[in-house]
Design a protein around this motif. Structure first.
Motif, PDB file in Angstrom:
ATOM      1  N   ILE A 153       0.765  -1.249   0.013  1.00  0.00           N
ATOM      2  CA  ILE A 153       0.181  -0.160  -0.109  1.00  0.00           C
ATOM      3  C   ILE A 153       0.929   1.240   0.036  1.00  0.00           C
ATOM      4  O   ILE A 153       0.692   2.300  -0.711  1.00  0.00           O
ATOM      5  CB  ILE A 153      -0.946  -0.001   1.276  1.00  0.00           C
ATOM      6  CG1 ILE A 153      -1.971  -1.238   1.252  1.00  0.00           C
ATOM      7  CG2 ILE A 153      -1.649   1.393   1.319  1.00  0.00           C
ATOM      8  CD1 ILE A 153      -2.910  -1.331   2.388  1.00  0.00           C
ATOM      9  N   ARG A 154       2.012   1.270   0.905  1.00  0.00           N
ATOM     10  CA  ARG A 154       2.845   2.377   1.047  1.00  0.00           C
ATOM     11  C   ARG A 154       3.602   2.393  -0.425  1.00  0.00           C
ATOM     12  O   ARG A 154       3.650   3.564  -0.799  1.00  0.00           O
ATOM     13  CB  ARG A 154       3.677   2.228   2.067  1.00  0.00           C
ATOM     14  CG  ARG A 154       4.686   3.441   2.098  1.00  0.00           C
ATOM     15  CD  ARG A 154       5.765   3.156   3.444  1.00  0.00           C
ATOM     16  NE  ARG A 154       6.548   4.468   3.397  1.00  0.00           N
ATOM     17  CZ  ARG A 154       7.371   4.708   4.305  1.00  0.00           C
ATOM     18  NH1 ARG A 154       7.559   3.792   5.334  1.00  0.00           N
ATOM     19  NH2 ARG A 154       8.341   5.736   4.359  1.00  0.00           N
ATOM     20  N   ALA A 155       3.800   1.609  -1.136  1.00  0.00           N
ATOM     21  CA  ALA A 155       4.540   1.538  -2.553  1.00  0.00           C
ATOM     22  C   ALA A 155       3.283   1.892  -3.469  1.00  0.00           C
ATOM     23  O   ALA A 155       4.104   2.319  -4.644  1.00  0.00           O
ATOM     24  CB  ALA A 155       5.425   0.167  -2.765  1.00  0.00           C
ATOM     25  N   GLY A 156       2.417   1.827  -3.268  1.00  0.00           N
ATOM     26  CA  GLY A 156       1.291   2.110  -4.304  1.00  0.00           C
ATOM     27  C   GLY A 156       0.974   1.008  -5.123  1.00  0.00           C
ATOM     28  O   GLY A 156       0.063   1.005  -6.353  1.00  0.00           O
ATOM     29  N   ASP A 157       1.558  -0.255  -4.755  1.00  0.00           N
ATOM     30  CA  ASP A 157       1.089  -1.457  -5.442  1.00  0.00           C
ATOM     31  C   ASP A 157      -0.064  -2.050  -5.332  1.00  0.00           C
ATOM     32  O   ASP A 157      -0.658  -2.680  -6.004  1.00  0.00           O
ATOM     33  CB  ASP A 157       2.257  -2.370  -5.272  1.00  0.00           C
ATOM     34  CG  ASP A 157       3.775  -1.983  -5.711  1.00  0.00           C
ATOM     35  OD1 ASP A 157       3.606  -1.010  -6.971  1.00  0.00           O
ATOM     36  OD2 ASP A 157       4.764  -2.281  -5.268  1.00  0.00           O
ATOM     37  N   VAL A 158      -0.618  -1.573  -3.986  1.00  0.00           N
ATOM     38  CA  VAL A 158      -1.988  -2.424  -3.809  1.00  0.00           C
ATOM     39  C   VAL A 158      -3.144  -1.134  -3.231  1.00  0.00           C
ATOM     40  O   VAL A 158      -2.248  -0.206  -2.386  1.00  0.00           O
ATOM     41  CB  VAL A 158      -1.761  -3.466  -2.504  1.00  0.00           C
ATOM     42  CG1 VAL A 158      -3.369  -3.324  -1.650  1.00  0.00           C
ATOM     43  CG2 VAL A 158      -1.362  -4.455  -2.998  1.00  0.00           C
ATOM     44  N   ASP A 159      -4.020  -0.978  -3.618  1.00  0.00           N
ATOM     45  CA  ASP A 159      -4.977   0.063  -3.001  1.00  0.00           C
ATOM     46  C   ASP A 159      -6.388  -0.667  -2.874  1.00  0.00           C
ATOM     47  O   ASP A 159      -7.470   0.335  -2.697  1.00  0.00           O
ATOM     48  CB  ASP A 159      -5.182   1.072  -4.362  1.00  0.00           C
ATOM     49  CG  ASP A 159      -5.801   0.807  -5.832  1.00  0.00           C
ATOM     50  OD1 ASP A 159      -6.048  -0.443  -5.890  1.00  0.00           O
ATOM     51  OD2 ASP A 159      -6.021   1.503  -6.682  1.00  0.00           O
ATOM     52  N   LEU A 160      -6.557  -1.910  -2.808  1.00  0.00           N
ATOM     53  CA  LEU A 160      -7.843  -2.686  -2.370  1.00  0.00           C
ATOM     54  C   LEU A 160      -7.582  -3.790  -1.279  1.00  0.00           C
ATOM     55  O   LEU A 160      -6.461  -4.246  -1.464  1.00  0.00           O
ATOM     56  CB  LEU A 160      -8.535  -3.257  -3.661  1.00  0.00           C
ATOM     57  CG  LEU A 160      -9.232  -2.371  -4.616  1.00  0.00           C
ATOM     58  CD1 LEU A 160      -9.684  -3.233  -5.784  1.00  0.00           C
ATOM     59  CD2 LEU A 160     -10.435  -1.411  -3.889  1.00  0.00           C
ATOM     60  N   ALA A 161      -8.808  -3.629  -0.408  1.00  0.00           N
ATOM     61  CA  ALA A 161      -8.680  -4.979   0.274  1.00  0.00           C
ATOM     62  C   ALA A 161      -9.899  -5.666   0.417  1.00  0.00           C
ATOM     63  O   ALA A 161     -10.888  -4.860   0.045  1.00  0.00           O
ATOM     64  CB  ALA A 161      -8.080  -4.554   1.599  1.00  0.00           C
ATOM     65  N   PHE A 162     -10.310  -6.773   0.450  1.00  0.00           N
ATOM     66  CA  PHE A 162     -11.604  -7.488   0.767  1.00  0.00           C
ATOM     67  C   PHE A 162     -11.549  -8.350   2.031  1.00  0.00           C
ATOM     68  O   PHE A 162     -10.791  -8.886   2.401  1.00  0.00           O
ATOM     69  CB  PHE A 162     -11.553  -8.446  -0.571  1.00  0.00           C
ATOM     70  CG  PHE A 162     -11.777  -7.630  -1.906  1.00  0.00           C
ATOM     71  CD1 PHE A 162     -12.943  -7.618  -2.530  1.00  0.00           C
ATOM     72  CD2 PHE A 162     -10.357  -7.425  -2.471  1.00  0.00           C
ATOM     73  CE1 PHE A 162     -12.939  -6.774  -3.585  1.00  0.00           C
ATOM     74  CE2 PHE A 162     -10.644  -6.832  -3.812  1.00  0.00           C
ATOM     75  CZ  PHE A 162     -11.803  -6.566  -4.328  1.00  0.00           C
TER      76      PHE A 162
END
Length: 279
Positions: free
Chosen positions: A11-20
């Motif tokens: 998330i910090r790196a911007g590679d992830v922006d969703l969670a389920f």
């Protein structure tokens, strides 16, 4: 909302922006900023979604390799609960970091002292604030259960009290245990508290290890590695072979080494061994 270290790093790196997540009802709200090990993570959306509508793009934005992996992960949870898609973004450093590094002036110290006194008066078990600060100062990087035992407290309530001190920037959480911040030390010194500075060993010189998680930190410490330059004396394979060091820890060690101009012993960028001096 619990998130794994690798998830937070992505998330910090911007590679992830969703969670389920499978929840009975939403447990976070849009706009909420959560304090995490990597800084602030903001909730940008919360939507209930049918599993059949999930896509491969959803899976990739959640850091998963495939839609099948996303569905399998959700199937392992409570299948009777609805699925929520949570939008996330990194929102900057934790403000407590700057706070704990800022040495307060006399007026601030007096205000902090008043707040500590109020916590002591409200405690059903008696005064605890200064004793906890002094204990952390005496025994940094010590497991919370061990510290709690020293003062006759259960671990859960001890951790809850330390979190209160952390909110005011007086302590800092480490991968294992805590340490007193510059702000906390200033408060104790101002009040003339008997800090046991003479009985403690001096901090190790050099660059400290980055946050890796307790298991990886314990594994490195058991190998005698407490500084980043000591990591550079090992190969990546040697570090990865340590029980408790996974891909997340290895990736963060490599990033920290690169930022410091170092590298694992067997990788490009590693310093050549020193040549013996000629007599």
């Amino acid at each position: 909302m619990h998130m794994r270290p690798a998830e937070l790093a992505a998330i910090r790196a911007g590679d992830v922006d969703l969670a389920f997540r499978r929840w009975e009802r939403p447990r976070v709200k849009v706009g909420t900023r959560m304090r995490t090990a990597v800084g602030l993570v903001e909730v940008t959306s919360v939507d209930r979604v049918p599993v059949r509508t999930l896509t491969t793009a959803d899976a990739r934005r959640a850091g998963l390799a495939s839609l099948a992996a996303l569905r399998q992960g959700l199937d392992r949870l409570r299948s009777d609960r609805p699925v929520y898609r949570i939008g996330l973004r990194y929102a900057g450093a934790d403000p407590r970091q700057a706070l704990r590094e800022a040495v307060p002036d006399a007026g601030e110290i007096e205000a902090i002292g008043v707040w500590l006194d109020r916590l002591d008066r409200a405690s059903p078990t008696g005064p605890w604030t200064r004793a906890t600060l002094l204990l952390i100062d005496e025994l940094p990087a010590t497991r919370a259960p061990d510290l709690a035992q020293r003062v006759g407290r259960d671990t859960a309530s001890f951790k809850q009290n330390v979190r209160k001190l952390k909110e005011r920037g007086l302590t800092e959480s480490l991968d294992i245990g805590y340490r007193l911040s510059a702000r906390g030390a200033a408060v104790l010194d101002h009040e003339g508290r008997p800090r046991l500075t003479g009985g403690r060993s001096e901090p190790e010189p050099g660059i400290p290890l980055p946050h890796l998680g307790a298991a990886a930190t314990r594994a490195l410490n058991a190998r005698g590695v407490v500084r980043l330059d000591q990591v550079a004396e090992l190969s990546a394979g040697e570090v990865q072979a340590l029980h408790g060091v996974g891909p997340y820890a290895l990736r963060h060690l490599r990033s920290a080494l690169d930022a410091a101009g170092l590298a694992f012993r067997d990788e490009p960028g590693a310093s050549p061994p020193a040549m013996p001096e000629r007599s």
